[in-house]
Design an enzyme around this catalytic site. Structure first.
Site, PDB file in Angstrom:
ATOM      1  N   ARG A  10      30.567  -4.899  -3.177  1.00 15.90           N
ATOM      2  CA  ARG A  10      31.794  -4.244  -2.696  1.00 15.90           C
ATOM      3  C   ARG A  10      31.560  -3.539  -1.363  1.00 15.90           C
ATOM      4  O   ARG A  10      30.419  -3.206  -1.017  1.00 15.90           O
ATOM      5  CB  ARG A  10      32.349  -3.285  -3.738  1.00 15.90           C
ATOM      6  CG  ARG A  10      31.416  -2.174  -4.173  1.00 15.90           C
ATOM      7  CD  ARG A  10      32.128  -1.338  -5.208  1.00 15.90           C
ATOM      8  NE  ARG A  10      31.208  -0.420  -5.863  1.00 15.90           N
ATOM      9  CZ  ARG A  10      31.588   0.682  -6.471  1.00 15.90           C
ATOM     10  NH1 ARG A  10      32.862   1.008  -6.498  1.00 15.90           N
ATOM     11  NH2 ARG A  10      30.701   1.456  -7.056  1.00 15.90           N
TER      12      ARG A  10
ATOM     13  N   ARG B  83      34.623  -2.326  -8.233  1.00 14.93           N
ATOM     14  CA  ARG B  83      33.826  -3.486  -8.653  1.00 14.93           C
ATOM     15  C   ARG B  83      34.748  -4.592  -9.189  1.00 14.93           C
ATOM     16  O   ARG B  83      34.464  -5.766  -9.049  1.00 14.93           O
ATOM     17  CB  ARG B  83      32.824  -3.069  -9.740  1.00 14.93           C
ATOM     18  CG  ARG B  83      31.767  -2.077  -9.247  1.00 14.93           C
ATOM     19  CD  ARG B  83      30.895  -1.598 -10.406  1.00 14.93           C
ATOM     20  NE  ARG B  83      29.838  -0.676 -10.014  1.00 14.93           N
ATOM     21  CZ  ARG B  83      29.976   0.650  -9.969  1.00 14.93           C
ATOM     22  NH1 ARG B  83      31.124   1.208 -10.273  1.00 14.93           N
ATOM     23  NH2 ARG B  83      28.949   1.412  -9.618  1.00 14.93           N
TER      24      ARG B  83
ATOM     25  N   VAL C 188      23.758  -9.271 -13.253  1.00 16.45           N
ATOM     26  CA  VAL C 188      23.869  -8.089 -12.388  1.00 16.45           C
ATOM     27  C   VAL C 188      25.180  -8.120 -11.590  1.00 16.45           C
ATOM     28  O   VAL C 188      25.786  -7.083 -11.329  1.00 16.45           O
ATOM     29  CB  VAL C 188      22.651  -8.011 -11.427  1.00 16.45           C
ATOM     30  CG1 VAL C 188      22.727  -6.787 -10.527  1.00 16.45           C
ATOM     31  CG2 VAL C 188      21.340  -8.009 -12.210  1.00 16.45           C
TER      32      VAL C 188
ATOM     33  N   ASP D  76      22.961   3.342 -14.103  1.00 18.47           N
ATOM     34  CA  ASP D  76      23.827   4.524 -14.213  1.00 18.47           C
ATOM     35  C   ASP D  76      23.068   5.693 -14.855  1.00 18.47           C
ATOM     36  O   ASP D  76      23.249   6.855 -14.464  1.00 18.47           O
ATOM     37  CB  ASP D  76      25.093   4.185 -15.022  1.00 18.47           C
ATOM     38  CG  ASP D  76      25.866   3.030 -14.382  1.00 18.47           C
ATOM     39  OD1 ASP D  76      25.774   2.868 -13.158  1.00 18.47           O
ATOM     40  OD2 ASP D  76      26.533   2.280 -15.120  1.00 18.47           O
TER      41      ASP D  76
ATOM     42  N   ARG E 185      20.787   7.241 -12.322  1.00 23.07           N
ATOM     43  CA  ARG E 185      21.577   8.089 -11.412  1.00 23.07           C
ATOM     44  C   ARG E 185      21.956   9.402 -12.105  1.00 23.07           C
ATOM     45  O   ARG E 185      21.961  10.466 -11.478  1.00 23.07           O
ATOM     46  CB  ARG E 185      22.836   7.327 -10.964  1.00 23.07           C
ATOM     47  CG  ARG E 185      22.497   6.221  -9.988  1.00 23.07           C
ATOM     48  CD  ARG E 185      23.719   5.423  -9.560  1.00 23.07           C
ATOM     49  NE  ARG E 185      23.368   4.518  -8.470  1.00 23.07           N
ATOM     50  CZ  ARG E 185      24.041   3.416  -8.156  1.00 23.07           C
ATOM     51  NH1 ARG E 185      25.113   3.079  -8.848  1.00 23.07           N
ATOM     52  NH2 ARG E 185      23.652   2.663  -7.133  1.00 23.07           N
TER      53      ARG E 185
ATOM     54  N   HIS F 124      30.544  -0.428 -16.778  1.00 24.19           N
ATOM     55  CA  HIS F 124      29.893  -0.146 -15.490  1.00 24.19           C
ATOM     56  C   HIS F 124      30.965  -0.113 -14.399  1.00 24.19           C
ATOM     57  O   HIS F 124      31.102  -1.024 -13.593  1.00 24.19           O
ATOM     58  CB  HIS F 124      28.845  -1.225 -15.218  1.00 24.19           C
ATOM     59  CG  HIS F 124      28.128  -1.048 -13.915  1.00 24.19           C
ATOM     60  ND1 HIS F 124      27.382   0.063 -13.632  1.00 24.19           N
ATOM     61  CD2 HIS F 124      28.054  -1.838 -12.812  1.00 24.19           C
ATOM     62  CE1 HIS F 124      26.873  -0.047 -12.411  1.00 24.19           C
ATOM     63  NE2 HIS F 124      27.279  -1.197 -11.894  1.00 24.19           N
TER      64      HIS F 124
END
Ligand code: NAI
Length: 308
Positions: free
Chosen positions: A82, A88, A118, A148, A151, A175
């Site tokens: 993106r 997404r 992925v 995620d 993060r 996600h």
């Protein structure tokens, strides 16, 4: 252990580099549709072998799937990423065609392989691979929650002013910016619930920063991130290659788990030599259950756009 990575772009190349550095794979094949790119990146990476001290052989291929034959694990990163301001989900049209074609080519040459998806929108692309290949469900795994969660742990460590390695935590659900469910209730610092250190407001802020973690990086970089995605995939491949029985939130095909059916979404999963060996049905509270149900509705809406 032979690993193939399709898409020698930012994420695919980062993933190949981390797998090589960890030195558990005998061969890594990088394949891309763009003439010469995979060969070039493979050669560049091979020239780091003596510097980084690995023996894995890295091979590049321009769309020649015969080079991928007999892969134990294949990773699909082919497709467009993106741009700033995009979701997404907006990538679905182009990426669905790419993922369908690539997964079919891969399985022709490696019928016993384990597939890690992925490409975004990842939960929907994982569902697409389930629907179109007919592989057993333990052999199709989506990567999103591992990234995620990394993060989330980074954001928690920032708030706690402690090293990331002191922190544990997990993000389940879809996600996407709105679908992620960071489990703040279960997050810990050196086994102590982080609730003991952070106010509810601060924890909610950490959760929000986590959910837009990808968008924040896309704004800074002009395209989506690659180091942490590559590292997340390599950790999952290593768990399979070394039969670690390690838990990652992975996008798995659900058949009643968490009260959900007929979709792929991030849930705690054990990865080992057989791929996604077990979904761990942790006890969610009422608020978390409502969030994952809402997240599932979002994923199903995107799945409905697939032409199956
Ligand atoms: P990129 O544009 O750097 O690389 C994609 C590569 O795929 C390009 O080299 C392109 O030539 C190749 N490709 C396109 N069609 C192909 C085909 N039919 N066969 C073989 N190769 C083909 O993009 P980047 O940044 O590596 O991202 C790749 C995908 O991964 C995107 O869809 C992105 O949104 C997604 N992503 C997913 C994450 C996750 O957590 N699941 C994290 C980061 C990115």
């Amino acid at each position: 252990m032979k690993v193939t990575i399709v898409g020698a772009g930012a994420v695919g190349a980062s993933c190949a580099e981390y797998i090589a550095i960890k030195d558990f794979a005998s061969e890594i094949v990088l394949l891309d549709i763009k003439e010469g790119v995979a060969e070039g990146k493979a050669m560049d990476l091979m020239q780091t072998a003596t510097l980084n001290g690995f023996d894995s052989k890295i091979v590049g291929s321009t769309n020649d799937y015969s080079k991928t034959a007999g892969s134990d694990v294949v990773v699909i990163t082919s497709g467009i990423p993106r741009k700033p301001g995009m979701t997404r989900e907006e990538l679905i049209g182009i990426n669905a065609n790419i993922v369908k074609e690539v997964s079919s080519n891969l399985i022709k040459h490696s019928p016993d392989t384990i597939v890690i998806v992925v490409s975004n929108p990842m939960d929907t692309m994982t569902y697409l691979v389930h629907k179109t290949t007919g592989l057993p469900k333990n052999r199709i795994i989506g990567m999103g929650g591992a990234l995620d969660s990394a993060r989330f742990k980074y954001r928690l460590s920032e708030a706690l002013e402690c090293p990331p390695s002191d922190v544990d935590g997990m993000v389940i659900g879809g996600h996407s910016d709105t679908g992620m469910v960071p489990l703040t209730r279960l997050a810990t610092r050196n086994s102590v619930p982080v609730k003991a250190f952070l106010s509810e407001d601060r924890l909610n802020q950490v959760a929000e920063d986590t959910k837009v973690g990808g968008a924040t990086l896309t704004k800074l970089l002009g395209t989506s991130a690659w180091y942490a995605p590559g590292a997340a995939v390599s950790a999952m491949v290593q768990a399979i290659a070394c039969d670690q029985k390690k838990m990652f939130p992975c996008s798995a095909l659900l058949e009643g788990e968490f009260g959900l059916n007929d979709l792929c979404i991030g849930v705690p999963s054990i990865l080992g030599k057989d791929g996604l060996e077990k979904i761990v049905e942790i006890q969610l509270d009422e608020a978390e259950t409502a969030k994952i149900k809402e997240s599932a509705e979002g994923v199903k809406k995107t799945n409905a756009l697939l032409e199956l």
